[in-house]
Design a protein around this motif. Sequence first.
Motif: not given
Length: 337
Positions: A128-129, A138, A141-142, A155
């Motif tokens: 998560t962030t 984003v 992270c992906e 999220y």
Amino acid sequence: MWSVEGGTEEFQPEQEEKMEKSEQAAAAFPPSFSVSEIKNKQRRHLMFMKFKQEKRKQKLQLKKKKKKEREALGDKAPPKEVPKTIENQRVYDETTVNPEDEEVAFDEGTDEFCSYFNGLTNPKVLITTSDRPRGRTVRFCEQLATVIPNAYVYYRRGLALKRVVPQCIARNFTYVMVVNEDRKVPNGLVLCHLPDGPTAHFKVSSVRLRKEMKRRGKEPTEHSPEVILNNFSTRLGHSIGRLFAALFPQDPQFVGRQVATFHNQRDFIFFRFHRYIFKNEKKVGIQELGPRFTLKLRSLQKGTFDSKFGEYEWVLKVSLSAVTVFFKMQEELCCLI
């Protein structure tokens, strides 16, 4: 000498020799001479280049001379001098441990990761962030989720991290990975091992996504990668290495030919993700798949994430005062809560 014949002045060869000698002496740079004394910029640059060229010639001549001497002496030649580097000039760290030591083996059998290395637990990672992440964070992270098997990206949506941890434990997650950002760029990483910790806080730098890399390979497959841990030889490094190793399944699928590397050098951890192929018995070709980034450990905390009352095993020491460092770290961690 100057001579006058028929009203004209002639320049004698003696004067020319003196001027050539003076130029050669200037190019040789006596000890009392400094290039900075030359006021003319072009002349100063010319003299400096001549000086560098002269030193290069002397170095090559000395190298050839030593090579001839070694060939003449043969087996009796003295051993080659080891060049001085940053690595071999470092002060020996007293906390360096031997992996086969009995005390280290006992700690490995009783620490928080023993169930994973005994094959009783399979890793399951939640990524998560911080709140309101930007596009670059984003995408980072992906792409991390494609590197780490059995990883899921969720999220935050304003949910406090202390509330996220119990929910992850209830859903059998073994890790919570929180990526922080500053000015739309990822700059921090909190890695929390569940359910009993430890929790590591890293500074993130030099992030490069797949689209920003030249000559990158195709998208990674879903095969479990091999994991390489380099230079995690100290007591602290041993703990951090096991923290990274527990992110990945212990049964790599060699068919995928993918390797995740954590290389520790001068207390910086460099991450690379490659695909390899054996060209023949001696040559191996590799392709970087990405992403790539650099980590710097800031703190290691016992138990799960607790920025206020947590017990710290290790905190980075810098030239600033301890109070300033503490409050600076607290500000960064508050962004993750």
